[in-house]
Design a protein around this motif. Sequence first.
Motif, PDB file in Angstrom:
ATOM      1  N   ARG A 430       0.841  -1.193   0.000  1.00 14.34           N
ATOM      2  CA  ARG A 430       0.000   0.000   0.000  1.00 14.34           C
ATOM      3  C   ARG A 430       0.874   1.240   0.000  1.00 14.34           C
ATOM      4  NH1 ARG A 430      -2.587  -0.988   4.811  1.00 14.34           N
ATOM      5  NH2 ARG A 430      -1.803  -3.105   4.715  1.00 14.34           N
ATOM      6  N   LEU A 431       1.426   1.512  -1.168  1.00 15.37           N
ATOM      7  CA  LEU A 431       2.337   2.630  -1.279  1.00 15.37           C
ATOM      8  C   LEU A 431       1.547   3.915  -1.503  1.00 15.37           C
ATOM      9  CD1 LEU A 431       5.403   2.478  -1.225  1.00 15.37           C
ATOM     10  CD2 LEU A 431       5.390   2.530  -3.704  1.00 15.37           C
ATOM     11  N   GLU A 432       1.840   4.930  -0.702  1.00 13.22           N
ATOM     12  CA  GLU A 432       1.206   6.228  -0.924  1.00 13.22           C
ATOM     13  C   GLU A 432       2.244   7.127  -1.565  1.00 13.22           C
ATOM     14  OE1 GLU A 432       0.144   7.326   3.039  1.00 13.22           O
ATOM     15  OE2 GLU A 432      -0.909   5.420   3.286  1.00 13.22           O
ATOM     16  N   ILE A 433       2.064   7.351  -2.863  1.00 14.53           N
ATOM     17  CA  ILE A 433       3.065   8.142  -3.570  1.00 14.53           C
ATOM     18  C   ILE A 433       2.681   9.616  -3.519  1.00 14.53           C
ATOM     19  CG2 ILE A 433       4.180   8.541  -5.802  1.00 14.53           C
ATOM     20  CD1 ILE A 433       3.711   5.505  -6.281  1.00 14.53           C
ATOM     21  N   PRO A 434       3.537  10.454  -2.945  1.00 14.90           N
ATOM     22  CA  PRO A 434       3.198  11.873  -2.841  1.00 14.90           C
ATOM     23  C   PRO A 434       3.078  12.500  -4.236  1.00 14.90           C
ATOM     24  CG  PRO A 434       5.132  11.328  -1.520  1.00 14.90           C
ATOM     25  CD  PRO A 434       4.856  10.155  -2.384  1.00 14.90           C
ATOM     26  N   GLU A 435       2.275  13.521  -4.290  1.00  8.56           N
ATOM     27  CA  GLU A 435       2.036  14.205  -5.558  1.00  8.56           C
ATOM     28  C   GLU A 435       3.332  14.825  -6.078  1.00  8.56           C
ATOM     29  OE1 GLU A 435      -1.138  17.505  -6.805  1.00  8.56           O
ATOM     30  OE2 GLU A 435      -1.813  16.103  -5.258  1.00  8.56           O
ATOM     31  N   GLY A 436       3.551  14.720  -7.384  1.00 12.05           N
ATOM     32  CA  GLY A 436       4.728  15.358  -7.976  1.00 12.05           C
ATOM     33  C   GLY A 436       5.977  14.504  -7.913  1.00 12.05           C
ATOM     34  N   LEU A 437       5.865  13.312  -7.319  1.00 12.28           N
ATOM     35  CA  LEU A 437       7.027  12.430  -7.221  1.00 12.28           C
ATOM     36  C   LEU A 437       6.824  11.232  -8.151  1.00 12.28           C
ATOM     37  CD1 LEU A 437       9.687  12.028  -5.487  1.00 12.28           C
ATOM     38  CD2 LEU A 437       8.354  10.444  -4.126  1.00 12.28           C
ATOM     39  N   THR A 438       7.810  10.974  -9.006  1.00  9.68           N
ATOM     40  CA  THR A 438       7.745   9.796  -9.870  1.00  9.68           C
ATOM     41  C   THR A 438       8.527   8.679  -9.188  1.00  9.68           C
ATOM     42  OG1 THR A 438       7.891  11.340 -11.703  1.00  9.68           O
ATOM     43  CG2 THR A 438       8.071   9.001 -12.232  1.00  9.68           C
ATOM     44  N   VAL A 439       7.889   7.526  -9.046  1.00 10.96           N
ATOM     45  CA  VAL A 439       8.552   6.415  -8.371  1.00 10.96           C
ATOM     46  C   VAL A 439       8.868   5.321  -9.378  1.00 10.96           C
ATOM     47  CG1 VAL A 439       8.169   4.572  -6.711  1.00 10.96           C
ATOM     48  CG2 VAL A 439       7.618   6.905  -6.088  1.00 10.96           C
ATOM     49  N   TYR A 440      10.124   4.902  -9.417  1.00 12.22           N
ATOM     50  CA  TYR A 440      10.523   3.783 -10.286  1.00 12.22           C
ATOM     51  C   TYR A 440      10.758   2.583  -9.397  1.00 12.22           C
ATOM     52  CZ  TYR A 440      11.588   7.675 -13.414  1.00 12.22           C
ATOM     53  OH  TYR A 440      11.515   8.809 -14.165  1.00 12.22           O
ATOM     54  N   ARG A 441      10.033   1.494  -9.685  1.00 15.93           N
ATOM     55  CA  ARG A 441      10.208   0.297  -8.853  1.00 15.93           C
ATOM     56  C   ARG A 441      11.080  -0.686  -9.629  1.00 15.93           C
ATOM     57  NH1 ARG A 441       4.759  -0.789  -5.548  1.00 15.93           N
ATOM     58  NH2 ARG A 441       6.360  -1.490  -4.114  1.00 15.93           N
ATOM     59  N   VAL A 442      12.226  -1.017  -9.064  1.00 13.13           N
ATOM     60  CA  VAL A 442      13.187  -1.863  -9.787  1.00 13.13           C
ATOM     61  C   VAL A 442      13.385  -3.195  -9.079  1.00 13.13           C
ATOM     62  CG1 VAL A 442      14.408   0.104 -10.799  1.00 13.13           C
ATOM     63  CG2 VAL A 442      15.149  -0.814  -8.598  1.00 13.13           C
ATOM     64  N   ARG A 443      13.768  -4.229  -9.909  1.00 13.07           N
ATOM     65  CA  ARG A 443      13.933  -5.567  -9.379  1.00 13.07           C
ATOM     66  C   ARG A 443      15.396  -5.842  -9.019  1.00 13.07           C
ATOM     67  NH1 ARG A 443      10.101  -9.026 -12.932  1.00 13.07           N
ATOM     68  NH2 ARG A 443      10.871  -7.381 -14.258  1.00 13.07           N
ATOM     69  N   ASN A 444      16.290  -5.339  -9.886  1.00  4.09           N
ATOM     70  CA  ASN A 444      17.697  -5.646  -9.647  1.00  4.09           C
ATOM     71  C   ASN A 444      18.593  -4.465  -9.999  1.00  4.09           C
ATOM     72  OD1 ASN A 444      17.833  -5.653 -12.460  1.00  4.09           O
ATOM     73  ND2 ASN A 444      17.205  -7.810 -12.498  1.00  4.09           N
ATOM     74  N   LEU A 445      19.883  -4.670  -9.775  1.00  2.00           N
ATOM     75  CA  LEU A 445      20.853  -3.588  -9.972  1.00  2.00           C
ATOM     76  C   LEU A 445      20.879  -3.055 -11.400  1.00  2.00           C
ATOM     77  CD1 LEU A 445      24.214  -4.268  -8.125  1.00  2.00           C
ATOM     78  CD2 LEU A 445      22.663  -2.348  -7.906  1.00  2.00           C
ATOM     79  N   GLN A 446      20.838  -3.999 -12.384  1.00  2.04           N
ATOM     80  CA  GLN A 446      20.890  -3.558 -13.779  1.00  2.04           C
ATOM     81  C   GLN A 446      19.750  -2.595 -14.082  1.00  2.04           C
ATOM     82  OE1 GLN A 446      21.336  -6.657 -12.647  1.00  2.04           O
ATOM     83  NE2 GLN A 446      22.345  -7.996 -14.144  1.00  2.04           N
ATOM     84  N   GLU A 447      18.546  -2.944 -13.608  1.00  5.17           N
ATOM     85  CA  GLU A 447      17.399  -2.067 -13.842  1.00  5.17           C
ATOM     86  C   GLU A 447      17.598  -0.711 -13.168  1.00  5.17           C
ATOM     87  OE1 GLU A 447      13.947  -5.483 -13.785  1.00  5.17           O
ATOM     88  OE2 GLU A 447      13.458  -3.541 -12.861  1.00  5.17           O
ATOM     89  N   ALA A 448      18.144  -0.754 -11.933  1.00 10.64           N
ATOM     90  CA  ALA A 448      18.341   0.495 -11.183  1.00 10.64           C
ATOM     91  C   ALA A 448      19.333   1.393 -11.893  1.00 10.64           C
ATOM     92  CB  ALA A 448      18.823   0.175  -9.771  1.00 10.64           C
ATOM     93  N   ILE A 449      20.432   0.789 -12.387  1.00 11.93           N
ATOM     94  CA  ILE A 449      21.457   1.601 -13.059  1.00 11.93           C
ATOM     95  C   ILE A 449      20.901   2.173 -14.372  1.00 11.93           C
ATOM     96  CG2 ILE A 449      23.715   1.486 -14.200  1.00 11.93           C
ATOM     97  CD1 ILE A 449      24.565  -0.465 -11.979  1.00 11.93           C
ATOM     98  N   ALA A 450      20.150   1.341 -15.074  1.00 10.01           N
ATOM     99  CA  ALA A 450      19.568   1.811 -16.344  1.00 10.01           C
ATOM    100  C   ALA A 450      18.593   2.958 -16.087  1.00 10.01           C
ATOM    101  CB  ALA A 450      18.861   0.659 -17.053  1.00 10.01           C
ATOM    102  N   THR A 451      17.878   2.917 -14.968  1.00  4.49           N
ATOM    103  CA  THR A 451      16.918   3.984 -14.659  1.00  4.49           C
ATOM    104  C   THR A 451      17.629   5.267 -14.234  1.00  4.49           C
ATOM    105  OG1 THR A 451      15.533   2.215 -13.785  1.00  4.49           O
ATOM    106  CG2 THR A 451      14.799   4.457 -13.358  1.00  4.49           C
ATOM    107  N   ALA A 452      18.711   5.101 -13.476  1.00  4.09           N
ATOM    108  CA  ALA A 452      19.371   6.278 -12.904  1.00  4.09           C
ATOM    109  C   ALA A 452      20.261   7.010 -13.900  1.00  4.09           C
ATOM    110  CB  ALA A 452      20.187   5.872 -11.691  1.00  4.09           C
ATOM    111  N   MET A 453      20.809   6.273 -14.867  1.00  5.34           N
ATOM    112  CA  MET A 453      21.792   6.936 -15.758  1.00  5.34           C
ATOM    113  C   MET A 453      21.387   6.840 -17.217  1.00  5.34           C
ATOM    114  SD  MET A 453      25.236   5.790 -13.897  1.00  5.34           S
ATOM    115  CE  MET A 453      24.518   4.915 -12.543  1.00  5.34           C
TER     116      MET A 453
END
Length: 453
Positions: A430-453
Amino acid sequence: MAKAKVLYYCTECGNETPKWQGRCTSCGAWNTLVEHIEKPVAAGRAKSAPVGFSRTPQKLSQIDGDDEIRFSTGMGELDRVLGGGAVAGSLVLVGGAPGIGKSTLLLQICKSLCNGRKVLYVSGEESEKQLKMRAQRIGTQSEELYVLSETRLSDILEATETVKPDILIVDSVQTLYREENESAPGSVSQVKDCTMALMQLSKTEGITVFVVGHINKDGAIAGPKVLEHMVDCVLYFEGDPTSSYRLLRAAKNRFGSTNEIGVFEMADCGLVEVPNPSQMLLEGRPEGASGTCVACVMEGTRPVLAEVQALVSKTSFNVPRRTADGFDFNRAALLLAVAEKRCGMKLSAFDAYINVIGGLRLDEPGADLPVILAIASSYRDSVIPSELVAIGEVGLTGEIRSVSNMNQRLSEVARLGFKSCIIPRNGAERLEIPEGLTVYRVRNLQEAIATAM
Ligand code: TYD
Ligand code: MG
């Protein structure tokens, strides 16, 4: 009759041995053992039981629990670290390097402690006139504040009997001495004896005692093992000497959690509370630089944002150099290995330096992901957007694992004006995402790095 027992104490670490040695077997220091003759104690029960202690067992259910024994010190940040205020009849040890602001803090809280209570401030380091000067500077003027410059323990106890304070402040334990003990003030056996006497005072008279203790160059209160187990609460006052910010944290607390931190700033008129530490920790962040990522960790009950920096550079050694400031060294080594194995970064040919800005220590799993992202950013020389925060624990297979209090963290991230946040895919249903914030949900490191850079 019992015989007087001869013991030897190490003045560095407080280790006790029955035999003199040239080198302390516990800390390895040379020529630090001093003799201490322990006088036999008369057997039998003490006559007066400590206040609130009873001689006969009682049923827990029948003990009156609504006595108001906690009180505010008037400084929200200090109350927070103490677990919601000071507890009457407890002994609190405040440790810190010389000049960090321990005396200032304790004289400053006298201002509000004096409201309806009597406070006795004993200083072994400053004269009454000097105390007056400092009190004027920080605006502590009160009718109910008594000051005394004294180092002899028996005189302090006598003064306590005359003044009958509710709160006793002793600055510092290293200057005190008990006449019966022949070792020098500041030696482990003196420090131990004097703390013991103050502990007894707090328990028998119900006086709340604050004791200042200087720490030696290794960061331990002289004879740490001797003092920490004796007192109710140990607070450490820390800070970078070059910055005016100070962190207060609990190393031990019988009446509260040890996760909370208090943040202060040293100003001209004493210490000022910083209720919003994230802002201070993120101050002066570099723009458009690689090797930096913002983390959000829980410090007790409150989320705190901090900047993690990493520098990865080609090594000129056989074994690459690694340092970690504000982050666990072994954890950093593990994360570097995970990044190498799972993301194909050739980190074993590179030196890696990790630094957490602002003197904060990130020892929470949620800081794993921002550390790896800062490393990856430096390795690839590619910039992570400055309005992005990363939260997540990294497992050995490179998976991103969930962490606690996600909603609280996200609202702090949004409150400080960040636009996006990388978080674990699992957990926090039950995630409450604040307004104006984009949330990226990642499974592993590769996904996180691809999202961040
Ligand atoms: P102090 O409380 O004496 O340190 P400690 O008791 O831990 O040794 O603090 C001394 C430092 O604080 C000193 O460097 C001067 C600074 N200071 C201020 O900046 N503003 C103030 O109002 C006061 C009282 C001290
Ligand atoms: Mg001082």
